[in-house]
Write a protein that holds these residues in place. Structure first.
Motif, PDB file in Angstrom:
ATOM      1  N   ASP A   1      47.531  40.361  39.382  1.00 19.68           N
ATOM      2  CA  ASP A   1      46.408  40.211  40.307  1.00 19.68           C
ATOM      3  C   ASP A   1      46.837  40.344  41.763  1.00 19.68           C
ATOM      4  O   ASP A   1      45.988  40.356  42.666  1.00 19.68           O
TER       5      ASP A   1
ATOM      6  N   ASN B   1      37.194  39.734  44.445  1.00 25.12           N
ATOM      7  CA  ASN B   1      38.579  40.208  44.399  1.00 25.12           C
ATOM      8  C   ASN B   1      39.275  39.623  43.176  1.00 25.12           C
ATOM      9  O   ASN B   1      39.445  38.405  43.087  1.00 25.12           O
ATOM     10  N   TYR B   2      39.633  40.486  42.241  1.00 27.11           N
ATOM     11  CA  TYR B   2      40.354  40.018  41.054  1.00 27.11           C
ATOM     12  C   TYR B   2      40.916  41.221  40.293  1.00 27.11           C
ATOM     13  O   TYR B   2      40.683  42.373  40.667  1.00 27.11           O
TER      14      TYR B   2
END
Length: 418
Positions: free
Chosen positions: A143, A159-160
């Protein structure tokens, strides 16, 4: 409420065929093989001594300073370089975006394997005293790639990372599509990267008997649908798409490559590495993608198959295509660009999506190279685009990616029509 339309406004690609989008597409159209002897480590004692490496890659020549690059695993370096390219291609920068409405969703199948391998091997050489780099964990976790991209460009939206083996970056694109449809962002950088050409990566896949061992002729080793195929060729790549709501793209006068029409995700629920022999999961995922796109089979002109060059996988997917597309299957162009790029694992989906996008843009279907001997199990009436690119109208294309664990993902891209 009408579902938001989503378009592609920027592309970044760093692949075994070239370090820019233009180089990559030229390599595909001209049927160039990216396979060559391994240079990233000494493979002389390994069963497989070749791979599809990215050539002439120096992160410092792509905007990363030396100190910065040392804190990044190779897979993250590729993601950052591709994101820089995609942002520039889309005409985006820190000053003309809403950071809170711009996200990053990236996929990787394995992440920082090279960092993990090197740190553990260094520890094993010592006396047992733990001496690990403080950057070990932040470099390794997969990640970190979307995290690093977000920090580089000040992107504070969703966000990932997604991880589903070789389907990872396709799942990332589908997730980005859904985030935009649900109005949780206006722009999402999506795709993924993979870089595991190392002792652990090659040795691990060799032990599974997954890799080709055609060391006498690496350039022709990746031969999907050929009778004499003997496994896949491991590759590495980074690919980023800028996905944007149509409204956002039109408001800023952006260049539009194509529209993302829909996607699907299923499981085989069959075996940890082998595909369902009848292609059940592959069949279901293509049907799901068509339904999500609200399209019928006759609208598809090109299928970029998963086509890894393995005996079981190639034919299971073809069975699925015939079941889904029926008679229209014989009017399609089908090809596996892994014959040129090798299998880039978690990054395979995005670079193959890019191949589909460029096929639509230029009305050219890239070939399946390295076809020498017909497989009697392959329906001869299918147009597999063997050995040479073909020109034809391509209004919509479907890209399949499947991963260990039985993960299946498919997306459909189509020409943008106002």
């Amino acid at each position: 409420m009408d579902q938001k339309r989503v378009v592609v406004t920027g592309i970044g690609a760093i692949t075994p065929l070239g370090n820019t989008l233009e180089e990559y597409w030229n390599g595909l159209v001209n049927g160039v093989s990216g396979a060559a002897p391994i240079t990233l480590f000494d493979a002389s004692k390994f069963k497989t001594k070749f791979a599809c490496e990215i050539k002439n890659f120096n992160p410092e020549e792509h905007g990363l300073d030396k100190k910065e690059a040392r804190k990044l695993d190779r897979f993250a370096q590729l993601a950052i370089v591709a994101s820089d390219q995609a942002m520039a291609d889309a005409g985006l920068n820190r000053n003309n975006i809403n950071p809170d409405r711009t996200g990053v969703i990236l996929g990787s199948g394995i992440g920082g394997l090279i960092t993990f391998q090197n740190e553990v091997m260094e520890f094993a050489k010592g006396d047992g005293t733990p001496r690990f780099s403080p950057f070990f964990i932040p470099k390794m976790i997969l990640d970190i790639a979307p995290g690093q991209v977000s920090m580089r460009h000040n992107l504070r939206g969703p966000n990932y990372a997604t991880v589903s083996a070789c389907a990872s970056s396709t799942h990332a694109i589908i997730n980005a599509l859904d985030v935009l449809r649900m109005d949780k962002a206006d722009i999402v950088l999506t795709g993924g990267s993979e870089a595991v050409i190392s002792e652990a990566g090659v040795g691990g896949f060799n032990s599974m008997k997954a890799l080709s061992e055609r060391n006498d002729d690496p350039q022709t080793a990746s031969r999907p649908y050929d009778k004499d195929r003997d496994g896949f060729v491991i590759g590495e790549a980074g690919g980023i798409l800028v996905l944007e709501t149509l409204e956002s793209a039109l408001n800023r006068g952006a260049k539009i490559y194509c529209e993302i029409a829909g996607g699907g995700a299923t499981a085989d629920a069959y075996h940890i590495t082998a595909p369902h022999p009848e292609g059940l999961g592959a069949e279901n995922v293509m049907r799901q993608a068509l339904k999500d796109a609200n399209m019928n089979v006759e609208e598809i002109g090109y299928i970029n198959t998963h086509g890894t060059s393995t005996p079981l996988g190639d034919m299971a997917e073809i069975k699925a295509i015939l079941n889904v597309f029926g008679e229209h299957a014989y009017k399609l162009n089908i090809s596996s660009t892994k014959s040129m790029t090798g299998h880039c694992l978690g990054a395979a989906g995005v670079i193959e999506a890019i191949a589909c996008i460029m096929s639509i843009r230029h009305n050219i279907v890239p070939p399946t190279i390295n076809h020498f001997t017909d497989d009697e199990d392959l329906d001869p009436k299918l147009n597999m685009t063997f050995n040479k690119a073909q020109e034809r109208p391509v209004n919509a294309a479907l890209s399949n990616t499947f991963g260990f664990g039985g993960h299946n993902a498919a997306i459909i891209v189509k020409k943008y029509v106002a």
